[in-house]
Design a protein around this motif. Sequence first.
Motif, PDB file in Angstrom:
ATOM      1  N   LEU A 155       0.601  -1.065  -0.086  1.00 28.75           N
ATOM      2  CA  LEU A 155      -0.032   0.001   0.041  1.00 28.75           C
ATOM      3  C   LEU A 155       1.058   1.355  -0.010  1.00 28.75           C
ATOM      4  CD1 LEU A 155      -2.773  -0.811   2.498  1.00 28.75           C
ATOM      5  CD2 LEU A 155      -3.041  -0.708  -0.079  1.00 28.75           C
ATOM      6  N   LYS A 156       1.982   1.164   0.540  1.00 33.24           N
ATOM      7  CA  LYS A 156       2.913   2.471   0.482  1.00 33.24           C
ATOM      8  C   LYS A 156       3.177   2.764  -0.949  1.00 33.24           C
ATOM      9  CE  LYS A 156       7.359   4.113   2.100  1.00 33.24           C
ATOM     10  NZ  LYS A 156       7.884   4.447   0.807  1.00 33.24           N
ATOM     11  N   ASN A 157       3.354   1.992  -1.871  1.00 39.13           N
ATOM     12  CA  ASN A 157       3.546   2.383  -3.228  1.00 39.13           C
ATOM     13  C   ASN A 157       2.221   2.872  -3.821  1.00 39.13           C
ATOM     14  OD1 ASN A 157       6.197   1.482  -2.925  1.00 39.13           O
ATOM     15  ND2 ASN A 157       5.734  -0.645  -3.426  1.00 39.13           N
ATOM     16  N   PHE A 158       1.196   2.970  -3.235  1.00 44.90           N
ATOM     17  CA  PHE A 158       0.059   3.516  -3.812  1.00 44.90           C
ATOM     18  C   PHE A 158      -0.036   5.032  -2.975  1.00 44.90           C
ATOM     19  CE2 PHE A 158      -1.805  -0.502  -4.789  1.00 44.90           C
ATOM     20  CZ  PHE A 158      -2.527  -0.276  -6.111  1.00 44.90           C
ATOM     21  N   GLY A 159       0.693   5.370  -2.145  1.00 46.25           N
ATOM     22  CA  GLY A 159       0.739   6.671  -1.514  1.00 46.25           C
ATOM     23  C   GLY A 159       0.424   7.769  -2.641  1.00 46.25           C
ATOM     24  N   TRP A 160       1.427   8.110  -3.588  1.00 46.05           N
ATOM     25  CA  TRP A 160       1.422   9.100  -4.342  1.00 46.05           C
ATOM     26  C   TRP A 160       0.152   9.190  -5.280  1.00 46.05           C
ATOM     27  CZ3 TRP A 160       1.846   8.758  -9.883  1.00 46.05           C
ATOM     28  CH2 TRP A 160       2.165   7.594 -10.245  1.00 46.05           C
ATOM     29  N   LEU A 161      -0.219   8.131  -5.619  1.00 46.72           N
ATOM     30  CA  LEU A 161      -1.414   7.983  -6.708  1.00 46.72           C
ATOM     31  C   LEU A 161      -2.621   8.117  -5.832  1.00 46.72           C
ATOM     32  CD1 LEU A 161      -0.618   4.324  -8.480  1.00 46.72           C
ATOM     33  CD2 LEU A 161      -0.575   6.609  -9.449  1.00 46.72           C
ATOM     34  N   ALA A 162      -2.672   7.734  -4.610  1.00 46.98           N
ATOM     35  CA  ALA A 162      -3.739   8.089  -3.803  1.00 46.98           C
ATOM     36  C   ALA A 162      -3.937   9.517  -3.684  1.00 46.98           C
ATOM     37  CB  ALA A 162      -3.794   7.401  -2.316  1.00 46.98           C
ATOM     38  N   ASN A 163      -2.677  10.086  -3.304  1.00 48.33           N
ATOM     39  CA  ASN A 163      -2.879  11.774  -3.040  1.00 48.33           C
ATOM     40  C   ASN A 163      -3.257  12.338  -4.205  1.00 48.33           C
ATOM     41  OD1 ASN A 163      -1.979  14.394  -2.795  1.00 48.33           O
ATOM     42  ND2 ASN A 163      -0.190  13.781  -1.783  1.00 48.33           N
ATOM     43  N   SER A 164      -2.704  12.088  -5.626  1.00 43.82           N
ATOM     44  CA  SER A 164      -3.260  12.412  -6.760  1.00 43.82           C
ATOM     45  C   SER A 164      -4.898  12.316  -6.963  1.00 43.82           C
ATOM     46  CB  SER A 164      -2.672  12.047  -7.991  1.00 43.82           C
ATOM     47  OG  SER A 164      -2.953  10.742  -8.085  1.00 43.82           O
ATOM     48  N   ALA A 165      -5.196  11.098  -6.523  1.00 47.37           N
ATOM     49  CA  ALA A 165      -6.641  10.762  -6.835  1.00 47.37           C
ATOM     50  C   ALA A 165      -7.618  11.694  -6.027  1.00 47.37           C
ATOM     51  CB  ALA A 165      -7.010   9.323  -6.540  1.00 47.37           C
ATOM     52  N   VAL A 166      -7.284  11.892  -4.814  1.00 47.49           N
ATOM     53  CA  VAL A 166      -7.915  12.897  -3.830  1.00 47.49           C
ATOM     54  C   VAL A 166      -8.281  14.146  -4.652  1.00 47.49           C
ATOM     55  CG1 VAL A 166      -8.126  14.012  -1.645  1.00 47.49           C
ATOM     56  CG2 VAL A 166      -7.323  11.772  -1.616  1.00 47.49           C
ATOM     57  N   TRP A 167      -7.172  14.845  -4.960  1.00 45.97           N
ATOM     58  CA  TRP A 167      -7.355  16.080  -5.745  1.00 45.97           C
ATOM     59  C   TRP A 167      -8.046  16.169  -6.954  1.00 45.97           C
ATOM     60  CZ3 TRP A 167      -6.804  19.442  -2.032  1.00 45.97           C
ATOM     61  CH2 TRP A 167      -6.003  19.132  -0.861  1.00 45.97           C
ATOM     62  N   ILE A 168      -8.031  14.928  -7.717  1.00 41.68           N
ATOM     63  CA  ILE A 168      -8.721  14.840  -9.184  1.00 41.68           C
ATOM     64  C   ILE A 168     -10.081  14.794  -8.724  1.00 41.68           C
ATOM     65  CG2 ILE A 168      -9.034  13.432 -10.989  1.00 41.68           C
ATOM     66  CD1 ILE A 168      -5.996  12.851 -10.922  1.00 41.68           C
ATOM     67  N   ASN A 169     -10.644  13.677  -7.851  1.00 39.64           N
ATOM     68  CA  ASN A 169     -11.914  13.855  -7.249  1.00 39.64           C
ATOM     69  C   ASN A 169     -12.550  15.122  -6.858  1.00 39.64           C
ATOM     70  OD1 ASN A 169     -13.000  11.062  -7.733  1.00 39.64           O
ATOM     71  ND2 ASN A 169     -11.747  10.321  -6.097  1.00 39.64           N
ATOM     72  N   LEU A 170     -11.796  15.822  -6.453  1.00 45.97           N
ATOM     73  CA  LEU A 170     -12.519  16.933  -5.789  1.00 45.97           C
ATOM     74  C   LEU A 170     -12.578  17.929  -6.933  1.00 45.97           C
ATOM     75  CD1 LEU A 170     -10.134  18.004  -2.509  1.00 45.97           C
ATOM     76  CD2 LEU A 170     -12.580  17.561  -2.787  1.00 45.97           C
ATOM     77  N   ILE A 171     -11.625  17.986  -8.043  1.00 44.62           N
ATOM     78  CA  ILE A 171     -12.090  18.666  -9.183  1.00 44.62           C
ATOM     79  C   ILE A 171     -13.115  18.245  -9.897  1.00 44.62           C
ATOM     80  CG2 ILE A 171     -10.863  19.150 -11.467  1.00 44.62           C
ATOM     81  CD1 ILE A 171      -8.073  19.163 -10.081  1.00 44.62           C
ATOM     82  N   ILE A 172     -13.413  17.080  -9.992  1.00 38.55           N
ATOM     83  CA  ILE A 172     -14.482  16.547 -10.587  1.00 38.55           C
ATOM     84  C   ILE A 172     -15.649  16.990 -10.047  1.00 38.55           C
ATOM     85  CG2 ILE A 172     -15.880  14.406 -11.124  1.00 38.55           C
ATOM     86  CD1 ILE A 172     -12.935  12.891 -11.388  1.00 38.55           C
ATOM     87  N   ILE A 173     -15.692  16.932  -8.589  1.00 34.58           N
ATOM     88  CA  ILE A 173     -17.012  17.388  -7.945  1.00 34.58           C
ATOM     89  C   ILE A 173     -17.329  18.904  -8.089  1.00 34.58           C
ATOM     90  CG2 ILE A 173     -17.567  17.853  -5.403  1.00 34.58           C
ATOM     91  CD1 ILE A 173     -16.105  15.461  -4.633  1.00 34.58           C
ATOM     92  N   PHE A 174     -16.552  19.641  -8.072  1.00 43.39           N
ATOM     93  CA  PHE A 174     -16.730  21.349  -8.405  1.00 43.39           C
ATOM     94  C   PHE A 174     -16.996  21.465  -9.869  1.00 43.39           C
ATOM     95  CE2 PHE A 174     -13.643  21.728  -4.599  1.00 43.39           C
ATOM     96  CZ  PHE A 174     -14.881  22.001  -3.771  1.00 43.39           C
ATOM     97  N   ILE A 175     -16.152  20.731 -10.674  1.00 42.66           N
ATOM     98  CA  ILE A 175     -16.546  20.935 -12.080  1.00 42.66           C
ATOM     99  C   ILE A 175     -17.906  20.482 -12.459  1.00 42.66           C
ATOM    100  CG2 ILE A 175     -15.914  20.303 -14.452  1.00 42.66           C
ATOM    101  CD1 ILE A 175     -13.081  20.281 -13.700  1.00 42.66           C
ATOM    102  N   SER A 176     -18.311  19.340 -12.084  1.00 44.37           N
ATOM    103  CA  SER A 176     -19.820  18.817 -12.369  1.00 44.37           C
ATOM    104  C   SER A 176     -20.622  19.678 -11.708  1.00 44.37           C
ATOM    105  CB  SER A 176     -19.562  17.309 -11.998  1.00 44.37           C
ATOM    106  OG  SER A 176     -19.505  17.011 -10.773  1.00 44.37           O
ATOM    107  N   MET A 177     -20.381  20.317 -10.686  1.00 46.03           N
ATOM    108  CA  MET A 177     -21.425  20.976  -9.959  1.00 46.03           C
ATOM    109  C   MET A 177     -21.819  22.267 -10.847  1.00 46.03           C
ATOM    110  SD  MET A 177     -20.521  20.783  -5.918  1.00 46.03           S
ATOM    111  CE  MET A 177     -21.722  21.957  -5.387  1.00 46.03           C
ATOM    112  N   GLY A 178     -20.708  22.896 -11.418  1.00 45.21           N
ATOM    113  CA  GLY A 178     -20.968  23.887 -12.324  1.00 45.21           C
ATOM    114  C   GLY A 178     -21.846  23.712 -13.631  1.00 45.21           C
ATOM    115  N   PHE A 179     -21.128  22.352 -14.248  1.00 47.02           N
ATOM    116  CA  PHE A 179     -21.824  21.654 -15.348  1.00 47.02           C
ATOM    117  C   PHE A 179     -23.354  21.800 -14.984  1.00 47.02           C
ATOM    118  CE2 PHE A 179     -17.617  19.758 -16.955  1.00 47.02           C
ATOM    119  CZ  PHE A 179     -17.198  21.137 -17.103  1.00 47.02           C
ATOM    120  N   VAL A 180     -23.700  20.779 -14.097  1.00 43.90           N
ATOM    121  CA  VAL A 180     -25.213  20.725 -13.774  1.00 43.90           C
ATOM    122  C   VAL A 180     -26.056  21.835 -13.456  1.00 43.90           C
ATOM    123  CG1 VAL A 180     -26.575  19.829 -11.755  1.00 43.90           C
ATOM    124  CG2 VAL A 180     -24.755  18.337 -12.635  1.00 43.90           C
ATOM    125  N   ALA A 181     -25.465  23.016 -13.116  1.00 44.67           N
ATOM    126  CA  ALA A 181     -26.128  24.108 -12.828  1.00 44.67           C
ATOM    127  C   ALA A 181     -26.337  24.856 -14.227  1.00 44.67           C
ATOM    128  CB  ALA A 181     -25.503  25.199 -11.750  1.00 44.67           C
TER     129      ALA A 181
END
Length: 483
Positions: A155-181
């Motif tokens: 799991l340690k080797n997933f650390g940097w991947l996991a880090n990037s995934a968190v921020w990408i998911n936040l980007i999807i959340i905010f962008i899709s909220m704008g699209f939906v509106a």
Amino acid sequence: MTQDEEERANASRALRLASWASVFYLITTDILGPFNAPFAISQVGWVPGISFRRFTILGVLALYTGLILWRLFVRLDSLKYPLKTYGDMAERIFGKIARHVCTVLQSLQLLVNVATICLSNGQALSQITKGKLCFIVCIVIWAILGMVIGQIRTLKNFGWLANSAVWINLIIIFISMGFVAHSPPNYASALSSLNVPQGPVVTEKFAHLPLFSQVFAYGGAMIFPEIVNCSVSSVHLTYIEDNQMAEMRRPMDFWKGMTLAQALIFTAYLLYGAFVYAFQGQFTLPLAYQGVSKFSWQTVGNVLSLVTGIIAAGLYGNIGIKVVYINVVEDWMKGPRLMTFKGRVIWSLMVCGYWALAFVIGAAIPQIQTITGLIAAIAIMQFTYTFPPLLRLGYDVITDAMGSDELYSPGKGASCRIDTWRDWSRWKRGLFGGRWYFKLFNLGMALGGLVMACLGMWGAGESIKEVFANSAAATSFGCKAPV
């Protein structure tokens, strides 16, 4: 300590490389992706979906069960007898049968989670290509990519991947909220996936759907392990938590990562679910970012989700294969340790077989909302709301029953009485000694989780039946996509 025991201890230390910050990112990677939350609210309505019953109370209970596992882990784990899996913890308290039950359910749960991500990424790729690429091929592509990513063993080797995934998911959340509106719902996908005809957007305080549809939504929102226990979520967290503790340098610090992850995820799920449902109502899709009508906006959400999806699938697959390897290859077949060269060869073969099986499951039931609801009820619910309180109950009964056992008395030598499990006096101390009300609470919570799981299994089964009866729905192993 024998040479074999020393090797086991060194191997255990070598694997414990994750910090509490890594745990935060890994848990958030596993859970943060509240794209089923709007669909869950659409299935039950505003009041049940956002009320204490759905978010706050269940979120608090999920936090409570995570803390139960943490406390049990730090009390039962040792270098000589390490806890590697959820099943190890169950075996320490209830015996080998409990371990086998946990192992089977974990393996099934994680396998279907991987299959679900292959399916969702296949849907995203199908939308990106506008259906020009056969849907079954879209799923195969992600299964093959998963076989490559799955070669990571710790799991340690997933650390940097996991880090990037968190921020990408936040980007999807905010962008899709704008699209939906700023765009109407995706009426064509709503008709194909949910059989909902085009019309005005309607939101309801209480949804007037058949009971099995509401039960499905409740059991289906548990794929995100902690908060939105209305679509497919919360319970997987408990196993992820246990496995991450087994790879931490300081397991006592685990609560920090879990608590921060809980706070972030609770906020994201609640706000995102309410926002999207307010704009799309009954047309809300199981993957909310696919519900916008403008193709270019769909593509943005789909491309970003492909990245986070395969990272999460790699995490699920890593843990799922590890459960099988430890219990079957190492313990049952007495095979090589995971970190050896032979272990690497076996691991690589298992990864290929695991992802191939995940492809078969995802392609056989090409409806995200039904497959996730079914596995949520069968396994996910148990690992969050049924098993943790039962484990704590068993632990408390055993430790309280040991209160009067005497193995040695100074001045009297080794002559001391030890009650056996057949003696009522021992059961009396275990059941009614200490905090009996705490034991009663845990028992009630476990039984409540089991009842909800049974309702979820029934609801998911009925939902699968209804979806396949819909002429517009995608068929098993076919080229037609469900969106």
